[in-house]
Scaffold this active site. Structure first.
Site, PDB file in Angstrom:
ATOM      1  N   ARG A 200       0.796  -1.226   0.000  1.00  0.00           N
ATOM      2  CA  ARG A 200       0.000   0.000   0.000  1.00  0.00           C
ATOM      3  C   ARG A 200       0.839   1.292   0.000  1.00  0.00           C
ATOM      4  O   ARG A 200       0.541   2.233  -0.731  1.00  0.00           O
ATOM      5  CB  ARG A 200      -0.904  -0.002   1.239  1.00  0.00           C
ATOM      6  CG  ARG A 200      -1.976   1.051   1.247  1.00  0.00           C
ATOM      7  CD  ARG A 200      -2.654   1.094   2.629  1.00  0.00           C
ATOM      8  NE  ARG A 200      -3.072  -0.213   3.067  1.00  0.00           N
ATOM      9  CZ  ARG A 200      -4.232  -0.777   2.768  1.00  0.00           C
ATOM     10  NH1 ARG A 200      -5.105  -0.123   2.030  1.00  0.00           N
ATOM     11  NH2 ARG A 200      -4.533  -1.980   3.211  1.00  0.00           N
TER      12      ARG A 200
ATOM     13  N   TYR B 139     -14.363  -3.902   3.294  1.00  0.00           N
ATOM     14  CA  TYR B 139     -13.868  -3.541   4.634  1.00  0.00           C
ATOM     15  C   TYR B 139     -14.564  -2.335   5.234  1.00  0.00           C
ATOM     16  O   TYR B 139     -14.181  -1.890   6.315  1.00  0.00           O
ATOM     17  CB  TYR B 139     -12.388  -3.135   4.591  1.00  0.00           C
ATOM     18  CG  TYR B 139     -11.417  -3.958   3.811  1.00  0.00           C
ATOM     19  CD1 TYR B 139     -11.246  -5.323   4.056  1.00  0.00           C
ATOM     20  CD2 TYR B 139     -10.592  -3.349   2.872  1.00  0.00           C
ATOM     21  CE1 TYR B 139     -10.289  -6.045   3.356  1.00  0.00           C
ATOM     22  CE2 TYR B 139      -9.632  -4.070   2.178  1.00  0.00           C
ATOM     23  CZ  TYR B 139      -9.497  -5.419   2.421  1.00  0.00           C
ATOM     24  OH  TYR B 139      -8.541  -6.119   1.743  1.00  0.00           O
TER      25      TYR B 139
ATOM     26  N   CYS C  33     -25.923  -5.193  -8.167  1.00  0.00           N
ATOM     27  CA  CYS C  33     -27.099  -5.585  -7.376  1.00  0.00           C
ATOM     28  C   CYS C  33     -26.693  -6.095  -6.003  1.00  0.00           C
ATOM     29  O   CYS C  33     -26.806  -7.291  -5.703  1.00  0.00           O
ATOM     30  CB  CYS C  33     -27.903  -6.619  -8.140  1.00  0.00           C
ATOM     31  SG  CYS C  33     -28.365  -5.984  -9.746  1.00  0.00           S
ATOM     32  N   GLU C  34     -26.152  -5.199  -5.204  1.00  0.00           N
ATOM     33  CA  GLU C  34     -25.764  -5.486  -3.818  1.00  0.00           C
ATOM     34  C   GLU C  34     -25.927  -4.185  -3.033  1.00  0.00           C
ATOM     35  O   GLU C  34     -25.520  -3.126  -3.517  1.00  0.00           O
ATOM     36  CB  GLU C  34     -24.273  -5.883  -3.717  1.00  0.00           C
ATOM     37  CG  GLU C  34     -23.890  -7.189  -4.357  1.00  0.00           C
ATOM     38  CD  GLU C  34     -24.345  -8.418  -3.591  1.00  0.00           C
ATOM     39  OE1 GLU C  34     -24.777  -8.285  -2.424  1.00  0.00           O
ATOM     40  OE2 GLU C  34     -24.280  -9.500  -4.189  1.00  0.00           O
TER      41      GLU C  34
HETATM   42  C1  LIG Z   1      -0.394  -8.122   2.310  1.00  0.00           C
HETATM   43  C2  LIG Z   1       0.945  -8.388   2.804  1.00  0.00           C
HETATM   44  C3  LIG Z   1       1.925  -7.387   2.769  1.00  0.00           C
HETATM   45  C4  LIG Z   1       1.655  -5.990   2.269  1.00  0.00           C
HETATM   46  O1  LIG Z   1       0.864  -5.234   3.124  1.00  0.00           O
HETATM   47  P1  LIG Z   1       0.639  -3.656   2.870  1.00  0.00           P
HETATM   48  O2  LIG Z   1      -0.279  -3.257   3.935  1.00  0.00           O
HETATM   49  O3  LIG Z   1       0.042  -3.503   1.507  1.00  0.00           O
HETATM   50  O4  LIG Z   1       1.975  -2.988   2.955  1.00  0.00           O
HETATM   51  C5  LIG Z   1       3.194  -7.716   3.185  1.00  0.00           C
HETATM   52  N1  LIG Z   1       3.486  -8.959   3.659  1.00  0.00           N
HETATM   53  C6  LIG Z   1       2.568  -9.932   3.720  1.00  0.00           C
HETATM   54  C7  LIG Z   1       2.954 -11.251   4.230  1.00  0.00           C
HETATM   55  C8  LIG Z   1       1.269  -9.683   3.296  1.00  0.00           C
HETATM   56  O5  LIG Z   1       0.349 -10.646   3.371  1.00  0.00           O
END
Ligand SMILES: *Cc1c(COP(=O)(O)O)cnc(C)c1O
Length: 404
Positions: free
Chosen positions: A271, A311, A338-339
């Site tokens: 992210r 979420y 349709c939700e």
């Molecule tokens: C999803 C995930 C990430 C990445 O998470 P972000 O919040 O997008 O930085 C890193 N490591 C593992 C093991 C994950 O499942």
């Protein structure tokens, strides 16, 4: 990304131009935002010279991953498909780590054949399967063990992964047992301790707690890990005035940890690298007025961008063109699916809209297109990358014939 004479520009191109040329809904990524996110990330943690493995699941666009690879990042993958994608994008196999609670035997075989840097294992049973495959192939496989540090990440409960009630990783007792068993394994080399406590973390304290838990268990295990993989999870600002993660404090907690533990660091950000680089442009199909509010029915739905429905996540929505009028009633931005949960946001005092107007949903780069689906038999949107005035097509809109 800013308004110029009330007209929103994405890098150097106005949204109406993009919408006319590529149609809507449309995912638009900014090359320069991506670049600055990566440069900033490396700058924060420069002192540690970490291996930075981009979490592929946050964005699975092959062409975008190629760009990310060009900045020197590796990959964190969670399936054979993601591993194939990372390799196809040209990511060095020695910069790839494989996480996930349910890797199948055939997925593990594939990863072992590809000789990736690490398989981060999440259970005793999985380690047995890895050992079985390695023995049969007469090879030594490098693995990590993912610890569940029982740390609350203070984030949405749906994206919290580091508490003992979550399915991820192994608890302290199992961890210690596995470390001692693996000391004598011929076919498995234990190289890494990994943790990942959740996503969209904006408070540094959970990270401090996580590091304390890791430090404690390393002392108990009396094992020298070549790598400590701290996972990802760094949060971004989806809403105005939202708390920002204090990277300085996270960094000093890591410094403190490294004074006692001399290991190489791995990060797995998703992210924080890609989240704020993209918008989803959408056109208003209809306005439907009720006594209390006006439904703004968009041509983008939860199949295109699922975070709000999945979420309850909030993403800012803004008009592509600002006028001086405000809507009297509040707007509820919804999709055509349709939700009932196909709803993006409720806003009061929004810029007055009419049918066919353009709006955009902000910060959709992470878990946007990668979570999209063909629900209601809707084609997935086009995705484009913009670098100043240059446009590259990352992915073409799916054709209905191909889905059907
Ligand atoms: C999803 C995930 C990430 C990445 O998470 P972000 O919040 O997008 O930085 C890193 N490591 C593992 C093991 C994950 O499942």
């Amino acid at each position: 990304m800013r308004y110029k004479n009330n007209n929103y520009f994405f890098e150097n191109i106005s949204l109406d131009k993009l919408a006319i040329k590529y149609s809507t809904p449309l995912y638009c990524y900014s090359y320069n935002k991506l670049k600055s996110n990566i440069v900033n990330f490396f700058t924060y943690f420069k002192k540690f010279s970490p291996l930075v493995c981009f979490a592929i699941k946050s964005n699975t666009n092959l062409n975008l991953i190629r760009e990310i690879k060009n900045f020197g990042l590796g990959a964190d993958v969670v399936s054979k498909g993601e591993l194939m994608l990372a390799l196809k994008a040209g990511i060095n196999k020695k910069k790839i780590v494989f996480s996930g609670v349910g890797k199948t035997e055939s997925e593990l075989k594939f990863a072992i054949e590809k000789k990736i840097l690490l398989i981060n294992s999440e259970s005793e049973s999985e380690i047995k399967i890895i050992e079985k495959i390695a023995k049969k192939k007469n090879v030594v496989v490098n693995i990590g063990i993912r610890l569940n540090p029982n740390t609350d990440a203070n984030t949405l409960k749906q994206i919290s992964t580091g508490k003992k009630e979550n399915k991820f990783g192994v608890d302290e007792k199992t961890f210690l047992k596995l470390v001692s068993v693996l000391r004598t394994s011929k076919n498995i080399k234990l190289k890494c301790l990994s943790v990942h406590i959740g996503s969209q973390i904006t408070d540094h304290k959970p990270y401090e707690k996580m590091l304390k838990a890791v430090d404690k268990i390393i002392n108990k295990a009396k094992f020298n890990f070549e790598y400590i993989d701290l996972g990802g999870g760094m949060g971004i600002s989806y809403e105005k005035n939202q708390k920002k993660l204090d990277y300085k404090k996270y960094k000093s907690a890591i410094e403190k940890f490294l004074r006692k533990n001399n290991s190489k660091l791995i990060f797995e950000p998703g992210r924080s690298i890609i989240g704020n680089t993209a918008i989803l442009i959408s056109r208003v199909i209809y306005l439907k007025e009720t006594s209390k509010k006006i439904f703004v029915i968009l041509d983008a739905g939860m199949n295109d961008m699922m975070r709000p429905a999945l979420y309850g996540a909030k993403h800012q929505i803004l008009p592509a063109f600002k006028n001086k009028k405000k809507s009297q009633k509040s707007y509820e931005f919804v999709g055509p699916i349709c939700e009932t949960t196909d709803k993006f946001l409720s806003v009061s005092n929004f810029n007055k809209l009419k049918e066919r107007d353009l709006i955009f949903i902000s910060d959709v780069g992470a878990y946007g297109s990668s979570l999209s689906s063909n629900y209601n038999i809707r084609p997935k949107p086009s995705e484009i990358l913009i670098n100043k005035s240059k446009i590259t097509i990352l992915k073409k809109r799916q054709k209905l014939e191909d889905i059907i």
